[in-house]
Design a protein around this motif. Structure first.
Motif, PDB file in Angstrom:
ATOM      1  N   UNK A  76      34.330  54.257  37.934  1.00 52.16           N
ATOM      2  CA  UNK A  76      33.407  54.326  39.067  1.00 52.16           C
ATOM      3  C   UNK A  76      32.511  53.096  39.210  1.00 52.16           C
ATOM      4  N   UNK A  77      32.491  52.223  38.204  1.00 53.54           N
ATOM      5  CA  UNK A  77      31.513  51.123  38.243  1.00 53.54           C
ATOM      6  C   UNK A  77      32.139  49.784  38.614  1.00 53.54           C
ATOM      7  N   UNK A  78      33.183  49.398  37.903  1.00 60.55           N
ATOM      8  CA  UNK A  78      33.823  48.094  38.179  1.00 60.55           C
ATOM      9  C   UNK A  78      34.413  48.130  39.580  1.00 60.55           C
ATOM     10  N   UNK A  79      35.276  49.128  39.828  1.00 67.96           N
ATOM     11  CA  UNK A  79      35.629  49.442  41.213  1.00 67.96           C
ATOM     12  C   UNK A  79      34.481  50.324  41.668  1.00 67.96           C
ATOM     13  N   UNK A  80      33.632  49.758  42.499  1.00 71.28           N
ATOM     14  CA  UNK A  80      32.332  50.350  42.773  1.00 71.28           C
ATOM     15  C   UNK A  80      32.449  51.438  43.849  1.00 71.28           C
TER      16      UNK A  80
END
Lengths: 413, 413, 413, 413
Positions: D180-184
């Motif tokens: 969920x974070x790097x691919x935001x």
């Protein structure tokens, strides 16, 4: 040689999206046999999701139940293709099309149905299941039906062989494989190439969508018959204008058996799944420009409109024998120059003579002069314009009045 | 039409750098008239710094005193060009070359001598001085002689006109303008174009160095006769190998009067300013490859070696009439494919027939098979190899044994 | 330690361009001694082209004759600096400035005068001439006076040593070397560093123009006292807004003796060479923002306006002792966040307490709330606003009304 | 305030991958309560695939049957977590951990199980099913379990609320949301943020994997408690070396409640799912370097090794009270410089004094001198080294001998 000249046919996508039915296919085949076959048109291609019972336009419904046999192979939805009842597939439809002297094409997606992996159904010819070959993170960005197949997995070869065994039984002559070219899945193309070679039937291999990566041009010329050079093409001038650059980039790669594909011709009655009155938004000049560019670059030609609704203009557009002679027997096509609003192409007729096309990409009519010497044409010529059939004698300079977004295309002898 | 076919000549740079003398020029002209002229070779080009009295190799001495007239125009250094005494310039040398049936070329740098700006000397035809048109921050990165001229300044036009007025008086037929193509100084090219058009003499305009920016291809075809597609080319295989890509990129832009220029041919006795024994480091096969590529792409040909030292191999290399026929009368050259160590080109002979070149870029000899159909050649042909003069009949497949870095080039009828 | 805190002074560029005269310099020095010295202002810097007799604004006249001694060293133009007569240079001016308790700075260009190379004048201390060390292709893009010096050439060291020997004689305390930082000429900076170290006088070394390449930050902190982080800064909001990003990037590199330089403060009467009425176009809020940002990031401060025309606002702007205390005794400056139109910075006061600046970059006044915890400030504080001198007690949240392009800066104890 | 200082705990991933069991979790909690709790360690985090019955290492088995309730919510696999029988979930485990004075954390993947979409199971609190909110083309590249949820779909909010309602019932204190974070995936983070805010329990929100995009730093500081700045971190020097750059980039964003996360500490007995003898490959010096860097940049600390196997070195590493004081009460951390093999950081202790860390990234021991002034430290200091507990008095220069890949970290008063 298969596809010695660019394949010519009809495809159901532009007019019916994912929703074409058997009746419609038969009607278009009838029309083609009667009006187009003598000009070289021969393929009747059933496009995407013939296995989806509830498809009704160009959109895809996620997680729909797809018609599938016990070996994880998709089958025509019987509610849409009645002759497919009892597992008969496209066999009867193929026979009908062949009886008209035409050929049957179908569309497939790379991979194996997601429902097969989640239900864990069998693969034919080996004691394995869909889960053994499906890749959970190999999906199509725009269609929800399939998982990619791991080309290195045991069972992958058997799966693809079982598909083309079935298609050969059905009498398929042409397969358009989707989700495999722009994202270049070489392992799966190789499996498909081998499956075709092993299936006992000559099948044209067309891959989609584009733009196919040009760094693999040599691979395409070894392994596939036609490959898309663009994303889906529709009846918009910006897309047509953009095609000149793609054509320039790819034209040297058109050789007998292997052709860069500029996609379907959205002419006549397209978008029938939305409205029976829908019609191409291209002007007549734009359609003439499109046909001329596709033919000089030697792209395959796939008609996108409902054939039974062809008007006289459209029929003439598709049956210009002089233009189709260029499609079939020219080579060395090249963009000579692009300057301001003028684009000039030449090609060589193998049986003698040269072609010169002058495109006007301006939004107004223009009088355009072309220095023939700067196109490499330094003699005196008998010139024949392929659309108007006008004849003239030319030397040094050609001056023409061209409609907005229009073209004149000459044969020089 | 000037330069209807690619210009062919000799240039002093590869053998003498900045240090060529009148004697040498005359001897090379004599040799050309006797041995090469009948094959189409005609230009004798005096390359860079003929105005620098102390030049002695390929290096430039900064801040040297240059021979210059009162109007800021550079003159031949009299110690190197005795016939230039008393301000006679290249007039006598030009007359001699013309008497042999040949043509005189000279090299110039874009701009005005720095020494003219710092000494503030006059410009002919207008009451201004060098300071009025010189741009202090417009310099050549690799040569210290000049400041660029501000094309928008008053006096710029008069200065360039005065140069070509002088060159026309001298009988110059060809000018190679340097420091103007890669860094594309369009304002100064325009002034030079106009100065040539106004000078009353036909002068071929060649611009350097490369790679010229391809986005200006149409400009070049309107305004100059040849433009470099590469930085200086020397006798190294990596540079030759690299030329295939440049040739592919530029080949469609070769038209009568306007040719992309792959630079001089470093053959035979080059680098004479360092050693009288110096000789090209290219193998014989590499030289054949170079000549074949230059001719099929229709590059101008400028011999780099001292002509009087030509051996039999070199002379044959330069006088293959069948190859030069392709240079002069072909079109539609294209790279068909590059696969592993094989590169294949085709071209069309305007008077009938086609060319097919097969290059082996591997470091070993290779047996190479070419599927003729995939080159667009789908008939049966009489094939003639242009270097060996071997004849054969071919269909579908060509199989050849090619030396490392070598080529076979066929005419197909 | 030289430049233990960021240097503070006046520079002639913003108000006089290349045309400042001795009278003006003396008048500005007088003003500084009387009104600014007690706040830490001390450098009086004569900017570019004091050696050019005909300079009259911010433009450079190409190929002008420059005042120069027999050793290729530029001298003050005597028509502009009368006390420089008879080769006295800036000695008398320096003595005057020192008598006021201030320090003398001068601007120089990297390299050796072009006229020295073309006239071939001598270098002091070695039997060589300008031609031996000048690089003909090393020029400044925006100023026509100099050639770069080849740092590896024999004579380069002697030349730069002779320059700083002269400047030390003149009593120079600060040298701004131009055309050397953005295009990073490390060889010449090294020679200048050594020449300063050998000249027997402490001289602050400032390099220009920016943006200096940040990959050389450690080199700068070893070798120079201040280096520009921007191209020339002028009285435009877009440039000021852009400085926040530069400040953020560079702020950790401000250490005693070595400071990233945000360039001159274009306040008050700038552009005097064009009009005696010219005045900064910055609003008052923008000037406060500029001063605050420069001080919190610890940039050197160089006033750009004519000092004798300072109005009350400008004088107050330059003499806010609380702000200058932050300039001199803070560290750990950092941008805490930038969100919508708010930018927040903090810094630590070495002697106790913290700073918090809230900038409003919107074009309208805004009420801005800052969660102190999210700035790392999680206690209860006595807050002191440095411009208004307002005091308050704060905890958790700060809410302020800030003018368009304005700032509030608090000291928290 | 939740997570006012960086969260400290243990996570099962480094030692057990996807295969941790209830017994192991309880044993590690016991150890933490006894040996680590008094230093601030408190979270016990069950990492990925606690819902997958057959997981046995760090790999994921595609298309496995996952434990799931009727509302499409994943449940602990009962064979691995016996107390989860009869739908009890993690309730009993949470109670046990709370009884030790510790807190329970769990890992979840963004989205809804793929099996829920293909089986078409219900969503709690609304009359919709998984198919209504699942996005067929939103998948995780490295884990096969889930489809992303369309944040704009009806039912998406109810689904995420139902998850956190369940977790609150279980007594969960910390959730690590993956993919969920790097691919935001901002839409899904927002739904999770709201679900936590509505669930009636304080839950720390940690997002993974990294590197999180720094352009969203302000969003993270508003919405999540910790966010990964790197992909998975393991016991390799190259990854540790690389962390200096990430730390430099992110350190200004560590504020109370919100911390950039450098990932788990792979210390002691990691990789237990492969071998009971497995041990970190980091040297002791590298582990000291890691702890020092994580603490000065204020990263959350999550122990990766099996706690019950801690040796004396590892226990000391994790219980250095002086270092943890820096973790909890410093601010203004910054990299001062990186030069050759030396990296220097400083930070400010909120209660007085400063920290200076000197890292030796060379592969050999080095004697390193640091000019304190160039770090902004210009006084005389009492220095205390946090690992050796050595004391000294320092001024101007610090000279230390540092092991390869080692560090010395001083508190200066």
């Amino acid at each position: 040689m298969l596809a010695k000249t660019p394949p010519m046919g009809w495809n159901s996508w532009d007019c019916y999206g994912a929703s074409v039915t058997e009746d419609i296919v038969r009607q278009n085949a009838d029309y083609m046999a009667k009006h187009l076959k003598q000009y070289g048109w021969e393929y009747i291609v059933v496009d995407i999701q013939w296995f989806q019972p509830t498809a009704d336009n160009h959109e895809y419904k996620p997680f729909a139940d797809l018609a599938m046999d016990e070996y994880s192979r998709l089958l025509p939805a019987e509610n849409r293709f009645p002759s497919a009842k009892n597992g008969a597939g496209f066999k009867a439809l193929g026979e009908y099309i062949h009886s008209l002297g035409l050929k049957l094409g179908i569309h497939i997606m790379r991979g194996i149905p997601r429902q097969a992996a989640h239900r864990n159904t069998k693969i034919k010819g080996i004691d394995l299941t869909a889960r053994d070959i499906a890749l959970p993170n190999s999906i199509c960005q725009w269609n929800p039906d399939m998982y990619g197949v791991n080309p290195d997995s045991k069972g992958a070869k058997e799966y693809y062989n079982s598909l083309f065994e079935l298609y050969a039984e059905w009498g398929v002559d042409f397969v358009k494989v989707d989700d495999i070219a722009r994202e270049f899945h070489v392992g799966e193309i190789n499996l498909i190439r081998q499956a075709i070679d092993n299936c006992g039937r000559e099948i044209v291999l067309s891959i989609s969508p584009g733009a196919s990566p040009i760094e693999h041009a040599e691979y395409f010329k070894e392994n596939v018959n036609m490959w898309r050079i663009t994303d889906d093409f529709w009846d918009r001038w910006d897309l047509l204008l953009d095609m000149f650059e793609r054509a320039q980039k790819w034209c040297t790669h058109a050789v007998p058996g292997h052709f860069p594909d500029a996609d379907m011709l959205p002419v006549g009655a397209i978008n029938q799944c939305y409205s029976k009155d829908a019609w191409t938004k291209f002007t007549k000049d734009e359609q003439v420009t499109m046909m001329t560019l596709w033919c000089i670059m030697r792209s395959p030609l796939m008609i996108g409109g409902e054939l039974t609704k062809c008007d006289e203009f459209t029929l003439n557009l598709l049956t210009n024998a002089d233009l189709l002679e260029m499609l079939n027997n020219s080579w060395c096509a090249r963009q000579v120059y692009r300057r301001d609003d003028t684009i000039v192409w030449t090609a060589v007729q193998k049986n003698g003579g040269n072609y010169l096309a002058v495109f006007n990409i301006a939004d107004e009519a223009k009088i355009i002069s072309v220095e023939l010497t700067k196109c490499g044409l330094d003699g005196e010529y008998n010139a024949f314009e392929l659309w108007s059939k006008d004849k003239s004698v030319l030397k040094e300079t050609l001056t023409v009045n061209i409609n907005p977004h229009g073209v004149k295309i000459f044969k020089f002898d």
